[in-house]
Design a protein around this motif. Structure first.
Motif, short mmCIF file in Angstrom:
data_model
loop_
_atom_site.label_atom_id
_atom_site.label_comp_id
_atom_site.label_asym_id
_atom_site.label_seq_id
_atom_site.Cartn_x
_atom_site.Cartn_y
_atom_site.Cartn_z
N VAL A 106 -15.05 40.36 -3.32
CA VAL A 106 -16.35 39.99 -3.89
C VAL A 106 -17.22 41.25 -3.99
N ALA A 107 -17.58 41.61 -5.21
CA ALA A 107 -18.28 42.88 -5.46
C ALA A 107 -19.63 42.97 -4.75
N TRP A 108 -20.34 41.85 -4.65
CA TRP A 108 -21.69 41.96 -4.05
C TRP A 108 -21.64 42.36 -2.59
N THR A 109 -20.56 42.05 -1.90
CA THR A 109 -20.50 42.47 -0.50
C THR A 109 -20.47 43.99 -0.40
N HIS A 110 -19.74 44.62 -1.30
CA HIS A 110 -19.66 46.09 -1.34
C HIS A 110 -21.00 46.69 -1.78
N ARG A 111 -21.62 46.07 -2.80
CA ARG A 111 -22.91 46.57 -3.29
C ARG A 111 -23.97 46.50 -2.20
N ASN A 112 -24.01 45.41 -1.46
CA ASN A 112 -25.03 45.27 -0.41
C ASN A 112 -24.80 46.27 0.73
N LEU A 113 -23.55 46.53 1.05
CA LEU A 113 -23.27 47.54 2.06
C LEU A 113 -23.70 48.92 1.54
N ALA A 114 -23.46 49.18 0.27
CA ALA A 114 -23.91 50.45 -0.32
C ALA A 114 -25.43 50.56 -0.24
N LEU A 115 -26.14 49.47 -0.45
CA LEU A 115 -27.61 49.49 -0.36
C LEU A 115 -28.06 49.88 1.04
N VAL A 116 -27.42 49.33 2.05
CA VAL A 116 -27.74 49.70 3.43
C VAL A 116 -27.54 51.19 3.63
N TYR A 117 -26.40 51.70 3.17
CA TYR A 117 -26.12 53.13 3.34
C TYR A 117 -27.08 53.99 2.53
N TYR A 118 -27.49 53.52 1.37
CA TYR A 118 -28.47 54.26 0.57
C TYR A 118 -29.77 54.44 1.34
N TYR A 119 -30.29 53.35 1.88
CA TYR A 119 -31.57 53.43 2.58
C TYR A 119 -31.48 54.08 3.95
N THR A 120 -30.28 54.18 4.50
CA THR A 120 -30.12 54.91 5.76
C THR A 120 -29.64 56.35 5.50
N GLU A 121 -29.68 56.74 4.23
CA GLU A 121 -29.39 58.11 3.79
C GLU A 121 -27.98 58.57 4.15
N ARG A 122 -27.05 57.66 4.02
CA ARG A 122 -25.63 58.00 4.20
C ARG A 122 -25.00 58.04 2.81
N ASP A 123 -25.25 59.13 2.10
CA ASP A 123 -24.92 59.24 0.68
C ASP A 123 -23.44 59.07 0.37
N ALA A 124 -22.57 59.71 1.13
CA ALA A 124 -21.14 59.61 0.85
C ALA A 124 -20.65 58.17 1.02
N ALA A 125 -21.12 57.51 2.08
CA ALA A 125 -20.73 56.11 2.29
C ALA A 125 -21.30 55.22 1.18
N CYS A 126 -22.51 55.51 0.76
CA CYS A 126 -23.12 54.74 -0.33
C CYS A 126 -22.26 54.85 -1.59
N ARG A 127 -21.89 56.06 -1.97
CA ARG A 127 -21.07 56.26 -3.17
C ARG A 127 -19.73 55.55 -3.04
N LYS A 128 -19.14 55.61 -1.87
CA LYS A 128 -17.84 54.97 -1.64
C LYS A 128 -17.93 53.47 -1.91
N TRP A 129 -18.96 52.82 -1.36
CA TRP A 129 -19.07 51.38 -1.49
C TRP A 129 -19.55 50.95 -2.87
N ILE A 130 -20.32 51.79 -3.55
CA ILE A 130 -20.68 51.49 -4.94
C ILE A 130 -19.43 51.56 -5.81
N ASP A 131 -18.59 52.58 -5.59
CA ASP A 131 -17.33 52.67 -6.33
C ASP A 131 -16.47 51.44 -6.11
N ARG A 132 -16.42 50.95 -4.91
CA ARG A 132 -15.62 49.75 -4.63
C ARG A 132 -16.22 48.50 -5.27
N ALA A 133 -17.55 48.48 -5.37
CA ALA A 133 -18.20 47.34 -6.01
C ALA A 133 -17.89 47.29 -7.50
N LEU A 134 -17.71 48.46 -8.08
CA LEU A 134 -17.43 48.52 -9.52
C LEU A 134 -15.99 48.22 -9.80
#
Length: 134
Positions: A106-134
């Motif tokens: 389910v893509a939204w689970t990955h997107r929401n995890l990426a959002l958490v990483y975005y706001y906690t400034e974990r850029d590499a993790a954010c990109r990883k989970w956005i890629d998985r959401a796509l």
């Protein structure tokens, strides 16, 4: 946190938010309506109220309900938390990770995890989970 919001935003959103609030109060069990209200509250920079509305809708989410609506409710809740108290997001990372493990397709689970990483400034993790959401 939120920058100072322009007064014209208040004037534009206030009537629609009042209408959504009345509709939600008349039908609090409608998760799609709660989603629209939470989204409007976030747009109006009313994070505490958006967080409350989305959180209650998540807790009362009906068995067999539209999982996409559930994902969007989580998104609005996480967004509200990020704008109210970003330090609290770290605790939500564990829950977001649990949702990804439970529903990896389910893509939204990955997107929401990426959002958490975005706001906690974990850029590499954010990109990883956005890629998985796509």
């Amino acid at each position: 946190m939120h920058p100072e919001k322009p007064h014209d935003v208040d004037r534009q959103l206030a009537p629609r938010l009042a209408e959504l609030t009345r509709s939600h109060e008349a039908n609090p069990a409608d998760p799609a309506l709660a989603l629209r209200l939470a989204r409007g509250l976030n747009a109006a920079q009313e994070s505490p109220q958006a967080r409350l509305v989305a959180g209650r809708a998540i807790e009362a989410f009906p068995e067999g309900g539209d999982r996409n609506v559930l994902g969007l409710l989580w998104y609005e809740r996480l967004y509200a938390i990020a704008h109210q108290d970003p330090r609290e997001l770290a605790a939500h990372a564990r829950h977001a990770q649990k949702l990804v493990r439970a529903e990896p397709e389910v893509a939204w689970t990955h997107r929401n995890l990426a959002l958490v990483y975005y706001y906690t400034e974990r850029d590499a993790a954010c990109r990883k989970w956005i890629d998985r959401a796509l």
